[in-house]
Each structure stands twice: as structure tokens, then as C-alpha cells.
Scaffold this active site. Structure first.
Site, short mmCIF file in Angstrom:
data_model
loop_
_atom_site.label_atom_id
_atom_site.label_comp_id
_atom_site.label_asym_id
_atom_site.label_seq_id
_atom_site.Cartn_x
_atom_site.Cartn_y
_atom_site.Cartn_z
NE ARG A 242 -3.86 -1.20 0.36
CZ ARG A 242 -4.58 -2.32 -1.07
NH1 ARG A 242 -3.46 -2.98 -0.92
NH2 ARG A 242 -5.43 -2.94 -0.69
CG ASP A 266 1.58 -2.48 -8.33
OD1 ASP A 266 1.52 -2.24 -9.44
OD2 ASP A 266 0.83 -3.06 -7.46
CD GLU A 271 -3.22 3.12 -5.03
OE1 GLU A 271 -1.80 2.74 -5.57
OE2 GLU A 271 -3.80 2.11 -5.61
CG HIS A 303 -2.73 -1.20 -6.59
ND1 HIS A 303 -3.40 -0.72 -5.11
CD2 HIS A 303 -2.33 -1.94 -6.03
CE1 HIS A 303 -3.19 -0.86 -4.35
NE2 HIS A 303 -2.92 -2.86 -5.53
P1 NAD Z 1 -2.07 -10.97 4.99
O1 NAD Z 1 -3.06 -10.13 6.27
O2 NAD Z 1 -1.86 -12.33 4.55
O3 NAD Z 1 0.06 -11.04 5.99
C1 NAD Z 1 -0.24 -9.25 6.12
C2 NAD Z 1 0.87 -9.73 7.31
O4 NAD Z 1 1.29 -8.51 7.07
C3 NAD Z 1 0.67 -10.59 8.45
O5 NAD Z 1 1.49 -11.42 8.78
C4 NAD Z 1 0.64 -9.50 8.84
O6 NAD Z 1 0.78 -9.99 10.16
C5 NAD Z 1 1.34 -8.33 8.94
N1 NAD Z 1 1.75 -7.60 10.19
C6 NAD Z 1 0.63 -6.33 10.20
N2 NAD Z 1 1.42 -5.39 10.94
C7 NAD Z 1 2.55 -5.00 10.91
C8 NAD Z 1 3.15 -5.16 11.18
N3 NAD Z 1 3.67 -3.83 11.64
N4 NAD Z 1 4.58 -5.17 10.18
C9 NAD Z 1 5.33 -6.13 10.00
N5 NAD Z 1 4.35 -7.21 9.61
C10 NAD Z 1 3.21 -6.33 9.97
O7 NAD Z 1 -1.96 -10.15 3.31
P2 NAD Z 1 -1.57 -10.65 2.25
O8 NAD Z 1 -1.94 -11.54 1.30
O9 NAD Z 1 0.10 -11.50 2.41
O10 NAD Z 1 -1.20 -8.70 1.80
C11 NAD Z 1 -0.42 -8.17 1.62
C12 NAD Z 1 -0.77 -7.34 1.94
O11 NAD Z 1 -0.72 -6.42 0.01
C13 NAD Z 1 -2.26 -6.65 1.68
O12 NAD Z 1 -2.50 -6.13 2.45
C14 NAD Z 1 -2.34 -5.25 0.00
O13 NAD Z 1 -2.30 -3.85 1.04
C15 NAD Z 1 -1.54 -5.43 -1.17
N6 NAD Z 1 -1.80 -6.10 -1.52
C16 NAD Z 1 -1.19 -5.23 -2.40
C17 NAD Z 1 -1.25 -6.11 -4.04
C18 NAD Z 1 -1.79 -5.02 -5.71
O14 NAD Z 1 -2.62 -5.90 -6.32
N7 NAD Z 1 -0.49 -4.39 -5.51
C19 NAD Z 1 -2.74 -6.46 -4.13
C20 NAD Z 1 -2.96 -7.77 -3.25
C21 NAD Z 1 -2.33 -7.11 -1.78
#
Ligand code: NAD
Length: 354
Positions: A242, A266, A271, A303
Site C-alpha cells: 500500500r 506498484d 494514487e 497498482h
Molecule cells: P496477509 O494478511 O496475509 O499478511 C499481512 C501480514 O502483515 C501479516 O502476516 C501481518 O501479521 C503482517 N503485519 C501486520 N502488521 C504488521 C507490522 N506492523 N509490521 C510487519 N508486519 C505486519 O496479507 P497479504 O495477502 O499477504 O497481503 C499483504 C498486503 O498486500 C495487503 O495488505 C495489501 O495491502 C497488499 N496487496 C497489494 C496488491 C497489489 O495489487 N499491489 C494486491 C493484494 C494485496
């Protein structure tokens, strides 16, 4: 035939329409109304009384409390996120209004992880610049030197589904040493690397830092002037998570000081008013983004890490399953907020930032 379930879909692109229609065969009795505009306080009036049982939204739709109040008073029962992140929805307000909110927590984490790898290697080996040069008949290699990744240290912030998929590729594929910071340890990460509890201890070790945590109060601007200073000189930063995780002005400062070898983004904190639309004929007013785009060692994409056939199919199928569960008042496994329980989706939610 039973009463149709009406869904107002916002921020609709042709591909959303294609995959959502495919996920809603006629016998599902789901009526989709597609709005190309995002759902915001200005567009919420497109949802009129009894016109929709659910709204379906994406990452840059904006659902603060007044929008949710309007939706609830118009008869909407469910907010269906076609994404994992829920930082754009006021979840406590939704709870107070008795709305259900469900997301798509897992859709091809490989789509995002593989895109992060693509960005990293494009930047590292400068294939974007090489491609442009060769098309101009310039076959010089000057300025295109890269580095191999084998044996380099890759740091992750966040080891959820995408972080683990990225760690697997970097460790098993490239032979990198993978270190990670995450307050919630994930056993699925452990075959690929080690945890470092203190972020300040992780950062100085990273040749590459890749962000895979959600945007929350505690992660907003986790990459800032102080944390950038802790990275080794010539580190590469990759953000497919994000935009708000990175303080962009501090990033530009670090780039101007030649602190970083490169940055691949990305996502971008501003954005919302630009991404997913064609602004090529306009004068873009965002000076921060435009400055970022002037660096030869910065890649910005709009994105798109999720944008793979497998992911779009899974997003549409899961969104429809969430809708059917909520409308049938069955437990919805992806509920972030459910009217029947103040605990709805606590595991899934992790309090993302407004
Ligand atoms: P997920 O919920 O499986 O994993 C997120 C991880 O972040 C968890 O393990 C959580 O414990 C950890 N976390 C929470 N707070 C934290 C902190 N303060 N410090 C370090 N780690 C912390 O989510 P995911 O499916 O792996 O997705 C991750 C992120 O990717 C999503 O939150 C979303 O913002 C982003 N995303 C982007 C796209 C894109 O197209 N660019 C697509 C999907 C997801």
C-alpha cells in the site's frame, strides 16, 4: 423465481465486468449494476432507496461513515471488497450501522509476489531502460550494470500470504538469505527465512527490502526518513503493498541523496485520484509523483500486481460467495464486520488504517 439480489458495482473496469458476470450465472439470480466511477461521498447518491442489497468496491473507493450511513439507509446490507485491504472502509462505522463487510483475503498471492519479483529484477538489471534503448537502435551497455541476487539479503516487512510467496521465490529460486519483520509470526514463512523482531535491526542488513504488510496505524509511513537512513547504501526498495507505507517525500530525499540503488513501486500514497484511469492527455497536478517519475532508478506501476487472470477469477468467485453467504445469513468466512457479531473477522481484520 426468488427475489433477485441486487449489487451495485463501483470502479468497474471491463475486466471486472467480464469476471463478475462469469461468476454470476443466470440461476444465481444476482443482478449486477456497473458504475465506472468510484464510490465516494460524491457518488454515493447513485445508490438510491432499495436499488441495491450490496455494493461491491475496490481499493480506491472511499467509504467513510457518511457514505456507509447513506448506503445503510438505502437498504444496502453488504459491502463486498474485491480486494484484501480494507483501509478504505470505516469498519467500526459499518459495524455500528449493522452492515456486513467482507473482503477477498487470498487471491493468488503468487500474482502479487511474482510481480514484486518482476519489478525487482527489472530495476536491478535495468531491462526497462535496455528495452527503450534497443528500440532506438542504441545497443550500448553503459549505465545498465546490475547485480546478481544469489547470496544477497532480502528483508520483508510482513510475512502473510504474499510475503511467504515472495520469500519462497527469493529463497528457493534466487538463493537469497531472507529475513523478515512481522509482529505475528507465520509458521509458513519459517522454511524460507528467519524473523528479526526489531525492525531497526533488520533494515541495515537488507540489500533488498520488500513491503508486504497492510496499511494500519502502526505501519503508516513505516518507510520514512529514519528507517530509510537505516538501510545500507545502494539498497533496493520494493513496495507492492500500500502506498501509505512509504513517506514519499522522505523517499525522494533519499533518492536525491543517492542513498538507494533503486525503488520499485506498484502503489503510491496519492494514487486514489490517478490510478486505474488514463490521464495521458492531462496536466497531472501531483508534483510529488511527477518528481518521483524523473529518477532513472525508479519504476512506478499503477497498482497492477494483482492483475493476473487467476487472481481476477478468484476475486470474482470469492466476492460472489461472500455475497451469497451474507444474503442467506450464513456465516461468511471472509467477514471483516458482521451485524451478528462484534467479533466478525477479527482474525482477518488487523485494524487497517482509515
Ligand atoms: P496477509 O494478511 O496475509 O499478511 C499481512 C501480514 O502483515 C501479516 O502476516 C501481518 O501479521 C503482517 N503485519 C501486520 N502488521 C504488521 C507490522 N506492523 N509490521 C510487519 N508486519 C505486519 O496479507 P497479504 O495477502 O499477504 O497481503 C499483504 C498486503 O498486500 C495487503 O495488505 C495489501 O495491502 C497488499 N496487496 C497489494 C496488491 C497489489 O495489487 N499491489 C494486491 C493484494 C494485496
Amino acid at each position: 423465481m426468488s427475489t433477485p439480489i441486487k449489487v451495485a458495482v463501483f470502479s468497474t473496469k471491463p475486466y471486472d465486468k467480464h469476471y463478475l458476470q462469469a461468476a454470476c450465472p443466470p440461476e444465481s439470480n444476482i443482478q449486477l449494476t456497473f458504475h465506472p466511477v468510484p464510490l465516494t461521498p460524491e457518488t454515493a447518491s447513485l445508490v438510491t432507496k432499495a436499488s441495491a442489497d450490496a455494493v461491491c468496491v475496490f481499493v480506491n473507493d472511499h467509504l467513510p461513515s457518511p457514505v456507509l450511513s447513506h448506503l445503510a439507509s438505502s437498504g444496502v446490507r453488504a459491502i463486498l471488497l474485491r480486494c484484501a485491504g480494507s483501509n478504505n472502509v470505516d469498519l467500526p462505522a459499518a459495524q455500528a450501522l449493522g452492515l456486513s463487510v467482507a473482503n477477498v483475503p487470498a487471491y493468488s498471492p503468487e500474482a502479487v509476489a511474482e510481480f514484486a519479483v518482476a519489478l525487482l529484477q527489472t530495476l536491478n538489471r535495468q531491462t526497462h531502460r535496455a528495452h527503450a534503448r534497443v528500440r532506438e537502435g542504441n545497443f550500448s551497455l553503459d549505465g545498465l550494470m546490475g547485480r546478481t541476487l544469489r547470496g544477497k539479503t532480502v528483508g520483508l516487512i510482513g510475512t502473510g500470504r504474499i510475503g511467504v510467496a515472495f520469500a519462497r521465490i527469493m529463497s528457493a529460486g534466487f538463493g537469497c538469505r531472507v529475513l523478515a519483520h512481522d509482529p505475528f509470526r507465520n509458521p509458513a514463512f519459517e522454511p524460507y527465512g528467519s524473523y528479526v523482531d526489531d525492525l531497526a535491526a533488520l533494515l541495515p542488513q537488507c540489500d533488498v527490502l520488500s513491503l508486504h504488510c497492510p496499511l494500519t496505524e502502526s505501519t503508516k509511513h513505516v518507510i520514512n526518513a529514519d528507517t530509510l537512513a537505516l538501510l545500507p547504501d545502494r539498497a533496493i526498495l520494493v513496495n507492492t503493498s500500500r502506498g501509505g507505507l512509504v513517506d514519499t517525500k522522505a523517499l525522494i530525499h533519499a533518492l536525491k541523496a543517492r542513498k538507494l540503488a533503486g525503488v520499485a513501486l506498484d502503489v503510491y500514497e496519492g494514487e486514489g485520484s490517478l490510478f486505474y484511469d488514463d490521464h495521458s492527455g492531462e496536466i497531472i497536478q501531483d508534483d510529488v509523483l511527477m518528481r518521483l517519475l524523473t529518477f532513472p532508478n525508479v519504476i512506478v506501476c499503477g497498482h497492477q500486481a494483482f492483475f493476473a487472470e487467476e487472481a481476477l477469477r478468484e476475486i470474482a468467485d470469492c466476492t460472489v460467495r461472500n455475497l451469497q453467504d451474507i444474503m442467506a445469513r450464513r456465516p461468511c468466512e471472509n467477514a471483516l464486520v458482521s451485524p451478528d457479531s462484534s467479533q466478525g473477522g477479527e482474525e482477518n481484520r488487523r485494524s487497517e488504517v482509515k
